[in-house]
Design a protein around this motif. Structure first.
Motif, PDB file in Angstrom:
ATOM      1  N   ILE A  74       0.845  -1.188   0.000  1.00 53.38           N
ATOM      2  CA  ILE A  74       0.000   0.000   0.000  1.00 53.38           C
ATOM      3  C   ILE A  74       0.885   1.244   0.000  1.00 53.38           C
ATOM      4  CG2 ILE A  74      -1.877  -1.176   1.200  1.00 53.38           C
ATOM      5  CD1 ILE A  74      -1.063   0.300   3.727  1.00 53.38           C
ATOM      6  N   LYS A  75       0.318   2.331  -0.468  1.00 49.98           N
ATOM      7  CA  LYS A  75       1.060   3.589  -0.539  1.00 49.98           C
ATOM      8  C   LYS A  75       0.758   4.433   0.703  1.00 49.98           C
ATOM      9  CE  LYS A  75       1.253   3.837  -5.592  1.00 49.98           C
ATOM     10  NZ  LYS A  75       0.920   4.657  -6.794  1.00 49.98           N
ATOM     11  N   ASP A 113      -5.469   6.822  -2.740  1.00 49.52           N
ATOM     12  CA  ASP A 113      -4.977   5.723  -3.575  1.00 49.52           C
ATOM     13  C   ASP A 113      -5.966   4.570  -3.579  1.00 49.52           C
ATOM     14  OD1 ASP A 113      -2.672   4.499  -5.091  1.00 49.52           O
ATOM     15  OD2 ASP A 113      -2.836   3.043  -3.468  1.00 49.52           O
ATOM     16  N   GLN A 114      -6.572   4.292  -2.426  1.00 49.51           N
ATOM     17  CA  GLN A 114      -7.588   3.243  -2.340  1.00 49.51           C
ATOM     18  C   GLN A 114      -8.779   3.553  -3.238  1.00 49.51           C
ATOM     19  OE1 GLN A 114      -8.055   3.300   2.042  1.00 49.51           O
ATOM     20  NE2 GLN A 114      -7.932   1.085   1.910  1.00 49.51           N
ATOM     21  N   ARG A 144      -8.902   5.464  -5.844  1.00 46.68           N
ATOM     22  CA  ARG A 144      -8.513   5.346  -7.258  1.00 46.68           C
ATOM     23  C   ARG A 144      -8.494   3.887  -7.692  1.00 46.68           C
ATOM     24  NH1 ARG A 144      -4.330   3.601  -9.399  1.00 46.68           N
ATOM     25  NH2 ARG A 144      -3.185   3.573  -7.416  1.00 46.68           N
ATOM     26  N   ARG A 145      -7.936   3.020  -6.848  1.00 48.10           N
ATOM     27  CA  ARG A 145      -7.850   1.602  -7.186  1.00 48.10           C
ATOM     28  C   ARG A 145      -9.239   0.973  -7.272  1.00 48.10           C
ATOM     29  NH1 ARG A 145      -4.858   0.356  -3.403  1.00 48.10           N
ATOM     30  NH2 ARG A 145      -6.275  -0.780  -2.022  1.00 48.10           N
ATOM     31  N   ARG A 146     -10.124   1.338  -6.334  1.00 45.09           N
ATOM     32  CA  ARG A 146     -11.485   0.817  -6.370  1.00 45.09           C
ATOM     33  C   ARG A 146     -12.194   1.229  -7.658  1.00 45.09           C
ATOM     34  NH1 ARG A 146     -14.693  -0.277  -1.698  1.00 45.09           N
ATOM     35  NH2 ARG A 146     -16.219   1.217  -2.462  1.00 45.09           N
ATOM     36  N   GLU A 198     -10.840   1.943 -10.500  1.00 40.12           N
ATOM     37  CA  GLU A 198     -10.244   1.204 -11.606  1.00 40.12           C
ATOM     38  C   GLU A 198     -10.835  -0.196 -11.709  1.00 40.12           C
ATOM     39  OE1 GLU A 198      -6.073   1.314 -10.845  1.00 40.12           O
ATOM     40  OE2 GLU A 198      -5.787   3.332 -11.685  1.00 40.12           O
ATOM     41  N   ILE A 199     -11.021  -0.852 -10.556  1.00 41.49           N
ATOM     42  CA  ILE A 199     -11.596  -2.201 -10.551  1.00 41.49           C
ATOM     43  C   ILE A 199     -13.042  -2.161 -11.028  1.00 41.49           C
ATOM     44  CG2 ILE A 199     -12.304  -4.113  -9.058  1.00 41.49           C
ATOM     45  CD1 ILE A 199      -9.837  -3.530  -7.335  1.00 41.49           C
ATOM     46  N   SER A 206      -9.972  -4.843   3.382  1.00 45.07           N
ATOM     47  CA  SER A 206      -9.357  -4.649   2.073  1.00 45.07           C
ATOM     48  C   SER A 206      -9.395  -5.901   1.215  1.00 45.07           C
ATOM     49  CB  SER A 206      -7.908  -4.182   2.235  1.00 45.07           C
ATOM     50  OG  SER A 206      -7.152  -5.115   2.985  1.00 45.07           O
ATOM     51  N   ASP A 215     -12.009  -6.112  -1.617  1.00 40.77           N
ATOM     52  CA  ASP A 215     -11.943  -5.112  -2.688  1.00 40.77           C
ATOM     53  C   ASP A 215     -10.910  -5.486  -3.738  1.00 40.77           C
ATOM     54  OD1 ASP A 215     -13.923  -3.320  -1.912  1.00 40.77           O
ATOM     55  OD2 ASP A 215     -12.584  -2.172  -0.624  1.00 40.77           O
ATOM     56  N   THR A 216     -10.940  -6.737  -4.208  1.00 38.92           N
ATOM     57  CA  THR A 216      -9.956  -7.167  -5.198  1.00 38.92           C
ATOM     58  C   THR A 216     -10.648  -7.581  -6.492  1.00 38.92           C
ATOM     59  OG1 THR A 216      -9.923  -9.527  -4.624  1.00 38.92           O
ATOM     60  CG2 THR A 216      -8.543  -8.030  -3.293  1.00 38.92           C
TER      61      THR A 216
END
Length: 246
Positions: free
Chosen positions: A30-31, A61-62, A64-66, A68-69, A167, A170-171
């Motif tokens: 994680i960032k 960042d979370q 943004r990643r969510r 994107e998914i 978390s 959320d994959t």
């Protein structure tokens, strides 16, 4: 290149603050944005001493990643597949994915057992917190898939637990498996924060394992009510016809 260190007294404040705000544990991958100061020691060399952390950076960042998914799932055309499924009229055979020792699983099972309906459940044990969540739930779904004809629906329940363990829900691989599953999936993973991606792609999201049991009982009760109404209507019409004949 330098190591980063955080004194124990500071770590006791930084870690809970980060986990409470972001809903996840500090872990590899994680960032994070850290406040540090440099320190040089003749014996141990150069290092950064951590004094604070900014959880908002990680939250960004979370998010943004969510997104994107979610975008990828919609691009693949699978995001709404579960919503197009229908619960069977007689939804009594339930495959349950949960931790065997979870209190939420016990609450779910007890509530179904106390209902007037003949529910049959089978547990497919899975890890419901930490880094093993994704693969563990996927493995359970694969076992259920091999026995599709035995079940009417799948319930994924967690119940309680720290929000810092969310978390794993959320994959992308887990979301793809749930979205494409041929049986309707009900999620009740016990949290009041924003929906996980797993919740979004499932057929029905409820907040808790107990709510999942209530949902199934209510569905069965509605079916029973419909059958009894139809029975009364048929009986009334039959009696009316017999009276006309007489």
């Amino acid at each position: 290149r330098a190591s980063a260190k955080c004194w124990a007294s500071k770590w006791m404040l930084v870690r809970p603050y980060f986990e409470r705000t972001t809903g996840q544990q500090l872990r590899a991958g994680i960032k994070v944005l850290l406040k540090v100061y440099p320190q040089f020691h003749e014996a141990y060399g150069f290092s950064w001493i951590v004094t604070d952390i900014d959880p908002n950076y990680t939250l960004g960042d979370q998010a943004r990643r969510r997104q994107e998914i979610i975008h990828q799932l919609k691009q693949e055309g699978v995001f709404d597949l579960q919503h197009e499924l229908h619960l069977p009229l007689f939804c009594l055979n339930i495959a349950v994915i949960s931790s065997q020792t979870a209190a939420g699983y016990g609450d779910f099972s007890n509530q179904l057992s106390d209902s007037p309906f003949a529910f049959r459940t089978q547990l497919f044990p899975a890890i419901m917190q930490g880094e093993g969540v994704e693969q563990s739930i996927i493995s359970a779904l694969e076992k259920i898939y091999d026995r599709l004809s035995d079940f009417d629906t799948v319930v994924i329940i967690r119940g309680g637990g720290a929000t810092s363990d969310m978390s794993g829900f959320d994959t992308l691989p887990l979301a793809e498996n749930v979205a494409n599953f041929p049986l309707p999936i009900i999620t009740g993973i016990g949290h009041d924060r924003d929906e996980s991606i797993l919740d979004m792609v499932s057929h029905q999201r409820v907040k808790t394992p107990t709510a999942a049991a209530t949902f199934l009982i209510d569905h069965a009760q509605k079916v029973l009510n419909t059958l009894e109404d139809n029975q009364n209507r048929i009986t009334k019409n039959a009696l009316h016809k017999l009276a006309e004949i007489a």
